[in-house]
Scaffold this motif. Structure first.
Motif, short mmCIF file in Angstrom:
data_model
loop_
_atom_site.label_atom_id
_atom_site.label_comp_id
_atom_site.label_asym_id
_atom_site.label_seq_id
_atom_site.Cartn_x
_atom_site.Cartn_y
_atom_site.Cartn_z
N ARG A 136 20.54 -28.78 -119.84
CA ARG A 136 21.73 -28.22 -119.20
C ARG A 136 22.94 -29.14 -119.39
O ARG A 136 22.88 -30.33 -119.13
CB ARG A 136 21.50 -28.06 -117.70
CG ARG A 136 20.53 -26.97 -117.31
CD ARG A 136 20.21 -27.02 -115.83
NE ARG A 136 19.41 -25.87 -115.43
CZ ARG A 136 19.90 -24.77 -114.88
NH1 ARG A 136 21.20 -24.69 -114.61
NH2 ARG A 136 19.11 -23.75 -114.58
N GLY A 137 24.03 -28.55 -119.86
CA GLY A 137 25.30 -29.26 -119.90
C GLY A 137 25.55 -30.10 -121.14
O GLY A 137 26.63 -30.68 -121.26
N ILE A 138 24.59 -30.20 -122.07
CA ILE A 138 24.83 -30.93 -123.31
C ILE A 138 24.55 -30.01 -124.49
O ILE A 138 23.89 -28.98 -124.37
CB ILE A 138 24.00 -32.22 -123.43
CG1 ILE A 138 22.50 -31.92 -123.51
CG2 ILE A 138 24.31 -33.16 -122.28
CD1 ILE A 138 21.66 -33.15 -123.85
N GLY A 139 25.05 -30.41 -125.67
CA GLY A 139 24.85 -29.60 -126.86
C GLY A 139 25.43 -28.22 -126.67
O GLY A 139 26.57 -28.05 -126.25
N GLU A 140 24.62 -27.20 -126.94
CA GLU A 140 25.06 -25.81 -126.82
C GLU A 140 24.54 -25.13 -125.56
O GLU A 140 24.66 -23.91 -125.42
CB GLU A 140 24.61 -25.02 -128.05
CG GLU A 140 25.16 -25.57 -129.36
CD GLU A 140 26.68 -25.61 -129.39
OE1 GLU A 140 27.31 -24.69 -128.84
OE2 GLU A 140 27.23 -26.57 -129.94
N SER A 141 23.94 -25.89 -124.64
CA SER A 141 23.51 -25.33 -123.35
C SER A 141 24.62 -25.52 -122.33
O SER A 141 25.22 -26.60 -122.25
CB SER A 141 22.23 -26.02 -122.85
OG SER A 141 21.12 -25.69 -123.65
N ASP A 142 24.88 -24.50 -121.54
CA ASP A 142 25.83 -24.66 -120.45
C ASP A 142 25.05 -24.93 -119.16
O ASP A 142 23.86 -25.23 -119.19
CB ASP A 142 26.76 -23.45 -120.33
CG ASP A 142 26.02 -22.13 -120.09
OD1 ASP A 142 24.87 -22.16 -119.62
OD2 ASP A 142 26.62 -21.06 -120.35
N ASP A 143 25.70 -24.86 -118.01
CA ASP A 143 25.05 -25.20 -116.75
C ASP A 143 25.69 -24.41 -115.63
O ASP A 143 26.84 -23.97 -115.73
CB ASP A 143 25.18 -26.70 -116.47
CG ASP A 143 24.20 -27.21 -115.42
OD1 ASP A 143 23.39 -26.42 -114.91
OD2 ASP A 143 24.25 -28.42 -115.11
#
Length: 325
Positions: free
Chosen positions: A113-120
């Protein structure tokens, strides 16, 4: 290529109905930093990102547990999960996996969550259990069961513990290294200091601090220039301070001790004798508390396995265990 579902309508870039998605065939010409902006624009317009691809790499995004979760699957063979600490093996970094992993296993790697292409979803309290629920839901989404679960270098190991406890059907066996059963005061203060340095002195200061703590001195001194700066270690956290602070909150709050006796999966616990962050002080309680554990001491290894000889020794231990299960 990107697949987008727009308010229930599925059309291609050329406005031809294909029954699957919008297809933007030029997406692979974009740089990774621009993709996040593009995805944000689609999501704000009410579209749903189904997956994206760049070059030869599959780049799927699944809506999991309240957020859009990016993952890749590399290799052929029985299913495996391979996750580490505050970074990612995705986006062309799969060569950092143990050599031979993708030759023998269909290996799932993710952006937390929250890094790369994942949101949060910032309204959700971060915890290693939350991140474990993400992994479990993704495995269900991919219909991957009874996986070889490799969790290394901190947070990934703690996440594996929760998956093995809550969803034993998903974990055939587990590997933990750089792990802890709970964050004792010393570990908790170390973790907090990493976040404080990042927040108040900047990413470069944090990167230098954590790298100098994580590698053997001889390796660090020879390889300092490639460890630090753009493209260096823990690079996924650059510009992602909120995600980093949420990781730290999750790691400091981790406590699996009440459930250790109920984790049945055969588990290999690797102890790094030179690790000054998560050394035997934090890893031995896991080996001692699990009913079906095997411990191996790597006396000369620091927090991160580094250098040809260490990597060969690590792979020998890892694959010997995985092949037995």
């Amino acid at each position: 290529q990107m697949c987008i579902r727009d308010r229930g309508k599925l059309l291609s870039e050329r406005n031809e109905f294909e029954g699957a998605a919008y297809r933007f065939n030029r997406i692979n010409q974009l740089l990774i930093p621009n993709i996040q902006k593009l995805l944000a624009g689609f999501r704000e317009s009410g579209s749903e990102v189904i997956y994206i691809t760049q070059g030869d790499y599959a780049m799927p995004v699944a809506h999991i547990n309240g957020h859009n979760m990016y993952y890749e699957v590399h290799g052929e063979g029985p299913p495996a999960v391979y996750i580490g600490g505050w970074d990612t093996f995705c986006h062309g970094r799969s060569h950092f996996l143990a050599r031979g992993m993708t030759d023998n296993y269909s290996t799932l790697i993710i952006d937390y969550r929250g890094i790369g292409e994942s949101d949060d979803d910032l309204s959700m309290t971060p915890s290693t259990e939350l991140f474990a629920d993400d992994i479990a839901a993704l495995l269900d989404h991919l219909n991957m069961k009874s996986v070889y679960f490799v969790g290394l270098v901190g947070m990934g190991a703690c996440i594996g513990q929760w998956v093995a406890f809550k969803r034993p059907d998903l974990v055939r066996c587990m590997v933990n290294m750089g792990c802890w059963t709970w964050a004792d005061p010393m570990l908790s203060d170390q973790l907090q200091s990493f976040g404080d340095i990042h927040e108040h002195a900047g990413f470069a200061a944090f990167q230098a601090m954590v790298a100098s703590y994580s590698f053997r001195p001889d390796y660090y001194n020879v390889n300092r220039e490639k460890l630090l700066g753009p493209g260096g270690v823990w690079g996924s956290l650059e510009g992602r301070l909120p995600a980093h602070l949420r990781f730290i909150q999750a790691c400091r709050g981790h406590d699996i001790r009440p459930h250790l006796k109920d984790i049945a999966a055969p588990t290999l616990v690797l102890h790094a004798g030179q690790d000054i962050i998560t050394g035997p002080r934090t890893t031995m309680p896991l080996e001692e508390g699990l009913p079906n554990s095997t411990g191996v001491m790597m006396e000369e290894v620091a927090h991160v396995v580094a250098g040809k000889d260490e990597k060969i020794a690590f792979c020998d231990i890892l694959f010997d265990f995985l092949q037995k299960h």
